[in-house]
Design a protein around this motif. Structure first.
Motif, short mmCIF file in Angstrom:
data_model
loop_
_atom_site.label_atom_id
_atom_site.label_comp_id
_atom_site.label_asym_id
_atom_site.label_seq_id
_atom_site.Cartn_x
_atom_site.Cartn_y
_atom_site.Cartn_z
N GLY A 29 0.85 -1.18 0.00
CA GLY A 29 0.00 0.00 0.00
C GLY A 29 0.89 1.23 0.00
O GLY A 29 2.11 1.15 0.06
N GLU A 30 0.28 2.36 -0.05
CA GLU A 30 1.03 3.62 -0.07
C GLU A 30 1.86 3.81 1.21
O GLU A 30 2.93 4.40 1.18
CB GLU A 30 0.04 4.76 -0.24
CG GLU A 30 0.67 6.08 -0.55
CD GLU A 30 -0.37 7.12 -0.90
OE1 GLU A 30 -0.11 7.91 -1.81
OE2 GLU A 30 -1.45 7.15 -0.26
N ASN A 31 1.35 3.28 2.32
CA ASN A 31 2.03 3.47 3.60
C ASN A 31 2.49 2.17 4.25
O ASN A 31 2.62 2.09 5.46
CB ASN A 31 1.11 4.23 4.57
CG ASN A 31 0.81 5.62 4.09
OD1 ASN A 31 1.72 6.35 3.72
ND2 ASN A 31 -0.45 5.99 4.06
N TYR A 33 2.81 -2.49 3.70
CA TYR A 33 2.20 -3.69 3.13
C TYR A 33 0.87 -4.01 3.80
O TYR A 33 0.69 -3.78 5.00
CB TYR A 33 3.16 -4.88 3.26
CG TYR A 33 4.10 -4.96 2.10
CD1 TYR A 33 3.81 -5.74 0.99
CD2 TYR A 33 5.27 -4.22 2.09
CE1 TYR A 33 4.65 -5.79 -0.10
CE2 TYR A 33 6.13 -4.26 1.01
CZ TYR A 33 5.82 -5.05 -0.08
OH TYR A 33 6.66 -5.09 -1.16
N LEU A 34 -0.03 -4.57 3.00
CA LEU A 34 -1.33 -5.00 3.48
C LEU A 34 -1.50 -6.48 3.16
O LEU A 34 -1.05 -6.94 2.11
CB LEU A 34 -2.45 -4.22 2.77
CG LEU A 34 -2.45 -2.74 3.07
CD1 LEU A 34 -2.62 -1.96 1.79
CD2 LEU A 34 -3.57 -2.44 4.01
N LEU A 43 -12.11 -2.28 1.20
CA LEU A 43 -10.92 -1.43 1.24
C LEU A 43 -10.64 -0.88 -0.15
O LEU A 43 -10.79 -1.59 -1.14
CB LEU A 43 -9.72 -2.26 1.71
CG LEU A 43 -8.33 -1.65 1.60
CD1 LEU A 43 -8.14 -0.59 2.69
CD2 LEU A 43 -7.27 -2.71 1.73
N LEU A 44 -10.22 0.36 -0.21
CA LEU A 44 -9.70 0.97 -1.43
C LEU A 44 -8.45 1.72 -1.03
O LEU A 44 -8.49 2.55 -0.11
CB LEU A 44 -10.72 1.91 -2.06
CG LEU A 44 -10.28 2.62 -3.34
CD1 LEU A 44 -10.01 1.62 -4.45
CD2 LEU A 44 -11.32 3.64 -3.77
N THR A 45 -7.32 1.41 -1.69
CA THR A 45 -6.07 2.05 -1.32
C THR A 45 -5.19 2.24 -2.54
O THR A 45 -5.33 1.53 -3.54
CB THR A 45 -5.31 1.21 -0.26
OG1 THR A 45 -4.16 1.93 0.18
CG2 THR A 45 -4.88 -0.14 -0.81
N ARG A 46 -4.30 3.20 -2.44
CA ARG A 46 -3.28 3.37 -3.47
C ARG A 46 -2.20 2.31 -3.27
O ARG A 46 -1.92 1.89 -2.15
CB ARG A 46 -2.62 4.74 -3.35
CG ARG A 46 -3.46 5.85 -3.86
CD ARG A 46 -2.68 7.13 -3.80
NE ARG A 46 -3.41 8.16 -4.51
CZ ARG A 46 -3.03 9.40 -4.58
NH1 ARG A 46 -1.91 9.78 -4.01
NH2 ARG A 46 -3.74 10.28 -5.22
N LEU A 47 -1.58 1.91 -4.38
CA LEU A 47 -0.46 0.98 -4.32
C LEU A 47 0.85 1.74 -4.23
O LEU A 47 1.00 2.81 -4.80
CB LEU A 47 -0.41 0.10 -5.58
CG LEU A 47 -1.50 -0.93 -5.76
CD1 LEU A 47 -1.35 -1.60 -7.12
CD2 LEU A 47 -1.46 -1.95 -4.66
N PHE A 70 -4.01 1.19 -7.85
CA PHE A 70 -4.96 1.06 -6.75
C PHE A 70 -5.28 -0.40 -6.50
O PHE A 70 -5.17 -1.22 -7.39
CB PHE A 70 -6.28 1.80 -7.09
CG PHE A 70 -6.11 3.27 -7.21
CD1 PHE A 70 -6.27 4.09 -6.10
CD2 PHE A 70 -5.78 3.85 -8.42
CE1 PHE A 70 -6.10 5.45 -6.20
CE2 PHE A 70 -5.61 5.22 -8.53
CZ PHE A 70 -5.77 6.03 -7.41
N GLU A 72 -8.49 -2.73 -4.60
CA GLU A 72 -9.83 -2.68 -4.02
C GLU A 72 -10.17 -4.08 -3.50
O GLU A 72 -9.99 -5.07 -4.20
CB GLU A 72 -10.86 -2.26 -5.06
CG GLU A 72 -12.28 -2.26 -4.50
CD GLU A 72 -13.32 -1.97 -5.57
OE1 GLU A 72 -14.21 -1.16 -5.27
OE2 GLU A 72 -13.24 -2.55 -6.67
#
Length: 136
Positions: A29-31, A33-34, A43-47, A70, A72
């Motif tokens: 993720g942007e901040n 690992y997920l 969930l929706l997140t930037r990569l 992204f 999702e």
């Protein structure tokens, strides 16, 4: 099978890199690992830049490089829409090594004209590709 797997697709604008049922998927993720397991909240997140890891139903593990885009999570479906993605067998190691060397040369040049953020980003992408191509 219901409730014990996820359906994951890893897509770029030009290609589907992975499509199938998995026990778990991990991605940058942007901040950080997920990890996603069945039953995960929407969930929706930037990569970010890093490695997508899919653990298939039979226990096989698939690694892919990704950069930007992204992800999702919606129910049992996980869509990873990456700007760039490469499966481990598709990584051009020679190209990645040359990119790493170019980035290091720029970073250590001492020149005030170097865009250090861009050079660090290039170095991170090259090192991640090399790590996927040669896991330790």
């Amino acid at each position: 099978m219901a409730g014990t797997t996820l359906f994951v697709e890893v897509l770029t604008p030009d290609k589907t890199h992975f499509s199938g049922f998995v026990k778990a998927v991990y991605f940058p993720g942007e901040n950080g690992y997920l990890g996603v397991l069945p039953g995960h909240a929407p969930l929706l997140t930037r990569l970010g830049v890093g490695t997508i890891t899919c653990i298939e139903e039979d226990g096989d593990v698939v690694h892919m490089f990704c950069s930007g885009g992204f992800a999702e999570v919606m129910g049992r479906d996980v869509s990873i829409l990456a700007s760039v993605a490469e499966r481990e067998g598709d990584i051009d190691e020679e190209r990645a090594e040359k990119a790493k060397q170019r980035a290091e040369k720029r970073l250590f040049s001492g020149s005030a004209e170097v865009d250090y953020a861009r050079a660090m980003s290039a170095l991170q992408r090259a090192m991640e590709r090399l790590h996927i191509a040669h896991p330790q």
